[in-house]
Motif scaffolding. Sequence first.
Motif, PDB file in Angstrom:
ATOM      1  N   LEU A 208       0.871  -1.171  -0.069  1.00 45.89           N
ATOM      2  CA  LEU A 208      -0.046  -0.016   0.064  1.00 45.89           C
ATOM      3  C   LEU A 208       0.904   1.273   0.035  1.00 45.89           C
ATOM      4  O   LEU A 208       0.378   2.378  -0.026  1.00 45.89           O
ATOM      5  N   ARG A 209       2.127   1.080  -0.115  1.00 48.01           N
ATOM      6  CA  ARG A 209       2.961   2.160   0.309  1.00 48.01           C
ATOM      7  C   ARG A 209       3.019   3.479  -1.053  1.00 48.01           C
ATOM      8  O   ARG A 209       2.642   4.583  -0.829  1.00 48.01           O
ATOM      9  N   GLU A 214       0.243   8.865  -2.432  1.00 46.87           N
ATOM     10  CA  GLU A 214      -0.753   9.769  -3.169  1.00 46.87           C
ATOM     11  C   GLU A 214      -1.696  10.097  -2.220  1.00 46.87           C
ATOM     12  O   GLU A 214      -2.235  11.194  -2.437  1.00 46.87           O
ATOM     13  N   LEU A 215      -2.280   9.357  -1.290  1.00 48.00           N
ATOM     14  CA  LEU A 215      -3.499   9.659  -0.470  1.00 48.00           C
ATOM     15  C   LEU A 215      -2.672  10.875   0.739  1.00 48.00           C
ATOM     16  O   LEU A 215      -3.433  11.672   0.769  1.00 48.00           O
ATOM     17  N   ALA A 243      -9.360  13.614   9.221  1.00 50.10           N
ATOM     18  CA  ALA A 243      -9.210  12.166   8.551  1.00 50.10           C
ATOM     19  C   ALA A 243      -8.361  11.169   9.464  1.00 50.10           C
ATOM     20  O   ALA A 243      -7.537  11.760  10.020  1.00 50.10           O
ATOM     21  N   SER A 244      -8.921  10.103   9.505  1.00 45.92           N
ATOM     22  CA  SER A 244      -8.042   9.160  10.054  1.00 45.92           C
ATOM     23  C   SER A 244      -7.796   7.934   9.028  1.00 45.92           C
ATOM     24  O   SER A 244      -8.674   7.727   8.089  1.00 45.92           O
ATOM     25  N   VAL A 245      -6.510   7.453   9.033  1.00 46.76           N
ATOM     26  CA  VAL A 245      -6.003   6.628   7.718  1.00 46.76           C
ATOM     27  C   VAL A 245      -5.962   5.137   8.561  1.00 46.76           C
ATOM     28  O   VAL A 245      -5.203   5.142   9.545  1.00 46.76           O
ATOM     29  N   VAL A 246      -6.547   4.119   8.279  1.00 46.34           N
ATOM     30  CA  VAL A 246      -6.278   2.996   8.729  1.00 46.34           C
ATOM     31  C   VAL A 246      -5.987   1.756   7.472  1.00 46.34           C
ATOM     32  O   VAL A 246      -6.469   1.744   6.463  1.00 46.34           O
ATOM     33  N   PHE A 247      -4.641   1.146   7.778  1.00 42.99           N
ATOM     34  CA  PHE A 247      -4.389   0.112   6.635  1.00 42.99           C
ATOM     35  C   PHE A 247      -5.179  -1.172   6.773  1.00 42.99           C
ATOM     36  O   PHE A 247      -4.957  -1.850   7.679  1.00 42.99           O
ATOM     37  N   GLU A 252      -5.684  -5.243   0.552  1.00 41.87           N
ATOM     38  CA  GLU A 252      -4.970  -4.026  -0.214  1.00 41.87           C
ATOM     39  C   GLU A 252      -5.846  -2.936  -0.464  1.00 41.87           C
ATOM     40  O   GLU A 252      -5.931  -2.204  -1.525  1.00 41.87           O
ATOM     41  N   ALA A 253      -6.174  -2.474   0.884  1.00 42.85           N
ATOM     42  CA  ALA A 253      -7.073  -1.162   0.902  1.00 42.85           C
ATOM     43  C   ALA A 253      -6.628  -0.083   1.849  1.00 42.85           C
ATOM     44  O   ALA A 253      -6.135  -0.668   2.967  1.00 42.85           O
ATOM     45  N   ILE A 254      -7.082   0.883   1.911  1.00 40.20           N
ATOM     46  CA  ILE A 254      -6.904   1.947   2.915  1.00 40.20           C
ATOM     47  C   ILE A 254      -8.093   2.337   3.111  1.00 40.20           C
ATOM     48  O   ILE A 254      -8.946   2.877   2.536  1.00 40.20           O
ATOM     49  N   LEU A 255      -8.539   2.449   4.694  1.00 39.31           N
ATOM     50  CA  LEU A 255      -9.870   2.847   5.065  1.00 39.31           C
ATOM     51  C   LEU A 255      -9.482   4.417   5.415  1.00 39.31           C
ATOM     52  O   LEU A 255      -8.613   4.572   6.368  1.00 39.31           O
ATOM     53  N   VAL A 256     -10.239   5.363   4.954  1.00 40.53           N
ATOM     54  CA  VAL A 256     -10.092   6.793   5.389  1.00 40.53           C
ATOM     55  C   VAL A 256     -11.484   7.280   6.070  1.00 40.53           C
ATOM     56  O   VAL A 256     -12.551   7.100   5.634  1.00 40.53           O
TER      57      VAL A 256
END
Length: 310
Positions: A208-209, A214-215, A243-247, A252-256
């Motif tokens: 996810l790097r 980009e995010l 915003a909070s970012v969780v991997f 293979e997704a990022i939750l925002v």
Amino acid sequence: MAELMLFRHDPDGRDVELSGSTVTLEVELQRRVEAGLEQMLGIRFLASEYPTGPWHRGRIDTLGLDENGSPVVIEFKKGSDSGVLSQAVSYLSWLDSAHYEFEALVRNVLGAEAAETIDWRRPRMVCVAAGFSHHDRVAVQRLRERIDLVRYRIFDGGLLGLLLVDSPNGIPSAASSRRGREQATVDAVPRTPATSPPAGGGAVPECLRDLYAELDEALTVWGEVEVAPLRHYIAYRRLVNVASVVFRPKHEAILVYLRLDPDSVELEEGFTRDMRGIGHLGTGDLEVRVASAAHLEKAAPLIRRAFEAA
């Protein structure tokens, strides 16, 4: 120094600037902010006029716990006060020596679960005042303590305006408490695609790097945004978390999680979800699932709306 300005749009189509002023009594400002503390600053209220004991010889205006679990000391000044920073350092020194007392207060007011999740690495001081000098702004950048400078104005019609003037990250504390020692291993590192901030105790998952880089750019393009790597998520904040970012590497997704009203969004299955009443890591009522550059492009307008409203 940035000037907080507010305009009213009249029926004849003219924009008229509202005149700003300060409060007559300091307690007037304190009580008003305390009444909307969580909504305005993302801080849960614990106590008012809290005594710091015979050594520190003070009385803290407001004590709280922010949405990321950090202890917060808040001081209010109706005008500008050159002594606010020395007072801030003194109160943060008290806080550093009063872990068990503070934990007991959190347990009594917010419950055992909140007390167990206190993050002692970055206690905060929030100074709310009519203004700050250039020397104040330079000083907070040099101090190891995390001190937010917030300017206020009262406008016609009873409107209250808050402007974040400065918010340096501070230096993470070594933390003497048991939980502090466990959390001290999770520290911020330079934010580049090659060495991204840690989350959940480790670096950004390799798969996810590139997407996260980009995010991250999309989340930090909106001016002054603090990026706070925490144990389970990365918070992007101004006065509050926006915003909070969780991997989710297995998917293979990022939750925002965005500070945005889900009722104002046309929800799309598999992409956006209403999280009100649903427990999750991070803060924010709208979940956005980002698994590709196309998802990120779709998410951009929602990210923009969240930061414009913050």
